[in-house]
Design an enzyme around this catalytic site. Structure first.
Site, mmCIF file in Angstrom:
data_model
loop_
_atom_site.group_PDB
_atom_site.id
_atom_site.type_symbol
_atom_site.label_atom_id
_atom_site.label_comp_id
_atom_site.label_asym_id
_atom_site.label_seq_id
_atom_site.Cartn_x
_atom_site.Cartn_y
_atom_site.Cartn_z
ATOM 1 N N LYS A 48 0.844 -1.202 0.000
ATOM 2 C CA LYS A 48 0.000 0.000 0.000
ATOM 3 C C LYS A 48 0.879 1.251 0.000
ATOM 4 O O LYS A 48 2.061 1.182 0.335
ATOM 5 C CB LYS A 48 -0.889 -0.006 1.246
ATOM 6 N N TYR A 94 16.302 30.812 6.991
ATOM 7 C CA TYR A 94 15.248 31.725 7.462
ATOM 8 C C TYR A 94 15.325 31.977 8.963
ATOM 9 O O TYR A 94 15.449 31.032 9.750
ATOM 10 C CB TYR A 94 13.874 31.147 7.142
HETATM 11 C C1 LIG Z 1 -0.399 -1.666 6.802
HETATM 12 C C2 LIG Z 1 -1.080 -2.920 7.136
HETATM 13 C C3 LIG Z 1 -0.326 -4.086 7.361
HETATM 14 C C4 LIG Z 1 1.175 -4.107 7.421
HETATM 15 O O1 LIG Z 1 1.596 -3.829 8.739
HETATM 16 P P1 LIG Z 1 3.152 -3.747 9.060
HETATM 17 O O2 LIG Z 1 3.210 -3.489 10.528
HETATM 18 O O3 LIG Z 1 3.657 -2.607 8.238
HETATM 19 O O4 LIG Z 1 3.738 -5.032 8.654
HETATM 20 C C5 LIG Z 1 -1.018 -5.267 7.573
HETATM 21 N N1 LIG Z 1 -2.374 -5.298 7.549
HETATM 22 C C6 LIG Z 1 -3.102 -4.187 7.351
HETATM 23 C C7 LIG Z 1 -4.584 -4.287 7.354
HETATM 24 C C8 LIG Z 1 -2.497 -2.964 7.153
HETATM 25 O O5 LIG Z 1 -3.237 -1.871 6.963
#
Ligand SMILES: *Cc1c(COP(=O)(O)O)cnc(C)c1O
Length: 361
Positions: A31, A251
């Site tokens: 994702k 800045y």
């Molecule tokens: C992001 C996510 C993961 C991955 O979790 P990690 O701690 O990054 O391994 C697994 N399941 C769901 C539903 C997620 O949203």
């Protein structure tokens, strides 16, 4: 000038590390453009190393993977009715938490595989335990009509990144009950999954046959299991100048030199994901030495103190890497910024091109 260099052999190494340590199959969570690493190259590398599923939050992300020709099963868990329409004919599995979502899926002939999600304690999405029997019965009804197949049952941990697994074990028990109730309703899920990266290691979940690995793919090593950070953020010094004691930099002149020194401009700023709050704490590696970030971080640039080193424009700078050459890691940047490496990786801006490499290590 700047590049986020992603070592795909580190991604493969990290997948293999999980495969050695956990009995379950690996669903690679790609994702948010694979946490900023690039969804398609990372997904390919993960599959080459033995991942059998891909997971994304949004329907668009699943679409991108299918458009790139990836054919493994993909689960998506956050979508609205319009996004669901994008998935026509792509054979993407979708998560379902409510009867309303189930009906939406049924009315969309292009969605066939669903994973029913039970809320076991995170209290974000998922069916409330009170509605689970009703949801599983409705799903079994639609399955009998040939409208869909319940391929999976799943949930998500609330304390997946903490070594204390008490809450995780409680969630596992609830999921186990949920699976039993689903079977009683006549469902025969082929995959059951609960754990994220850290949960995969800490939770002994023999009733699950998949783990969803996100952070671990990228080398975010919450439990010290020997993962390798896959991304290195590098650039080149843009300009160099000598300033005198008493002169200020950037800045507001938050930094004023206490002695004559050489300052160098690094062409990355908060638009590229360098958090403003690290000013006064962070450093980068240049010429094999740590140079402190001085003064305010701007949208496109920040300044480092090179001391009396005769640095020149064009010299390579490592903002973060795996730490093996003395450079800061992404975890160091996250600590300086008071956040987690996930947020640093996801924040690396679109203006920074991703380049892919393979190292032999
Ligand atoms: C992001 C996510 C993961 C991955 O979790 P990690 O701690 O990054 O391994 C697994 N399941 C769901 C539903 C997620 O949203």
């Amino acid at each position: 000038m700047a590049e986020a260099v992603v070592d795909l052999s580190a991604v493969r190494n990290n997948v293999r590390t999980f495969r050695r340590l956990v009995p379950q199959g690996i669903l690679a969570v790609v994702k948010a453009d694979a946490f900023g690493h690039g969804a398609v190259p990372v997904a390919r590398a993960a599959i080459e190393a033995g991942a059998t599923w891909l997971g994304v939050a949004r329907a668009e992300e699943a679409l991108q993977l299918r458009a790139a020709g990836l054919t493994v099963p993909i689960l998506t868990w956050l979508y609205d009715a319009a996004e669901l329409m994008l998935l026509g004919g792509l054979d993407v599995d979708v998560s379902v938490s409510t009867i309303a979502e189930l009906q939406r899926v049924v009315s969309n002939p292009s969605i066939h595989h669903v994973h029913l999600k039970l809320d076991t304690g995170l209290h974000r999405s998922g069916s409330a335990p009170d509605h689970w029997v009703e949801l599983t019965r409705a799903a079994a009804h639609y399955e009998a009509l040939g409208a869909l197949t319940v391929r999976g049952i799943w949930s998500h941990l609330s304390h997946g990144d903490t070594p204390d697994a008490l809450q995780s074990r409680k969630q596992l028990r609830l999921l186990r009950t949920g699976v039993a109730l689903a079977r009683r309703a006549g469902l025969q899920p082929t995959v059951v999954h609960l754990a994220n990266s850290a949960g995969a290691i800490t939770l002994d979940a023999s009733d699950c046959n998949l783990v969803r690995v996100g952070a671990g793919l990228y080398g975010i090593d919450e439990l010290g299991i020997g993962l390798r950070p896959a991304m290195r953020l590098v650039t080149k010094l843009a300009q160099v100048r000598r300033i005198r004691a008493g002169e200020g930099v950037s800045y507001g002149h938050d930094f004023v030199a206490s002695h004559d020194t050489t300052v160098a401009l690094v062409p990355l700023g908060y638009a590229d994901g360098i958090p403003r709050v690290v000013a006064g704490k962070a450093s980068v590696l240049c010429r094999g030495v740590r140079m402190p970030v001085i003064g305010r971080i701007a949208m496109d640039q920040f300044v480092v103190d090179a001391g009396d080193l005769p640095v020149e424009p064009g010299e390579p700078v490592t903002v973060f890497g795996d730490g093996s050459r003395g450079e800061p890691t992404c975890k160091d940047w996250a600590d300086w910024a008071g956040t987690i490496p996930h947020e640093i990786y996801c924040g690396i801006g679109a203006r920074v091109p991703r380049r892919y490499e393979e190292t032999a290590r």
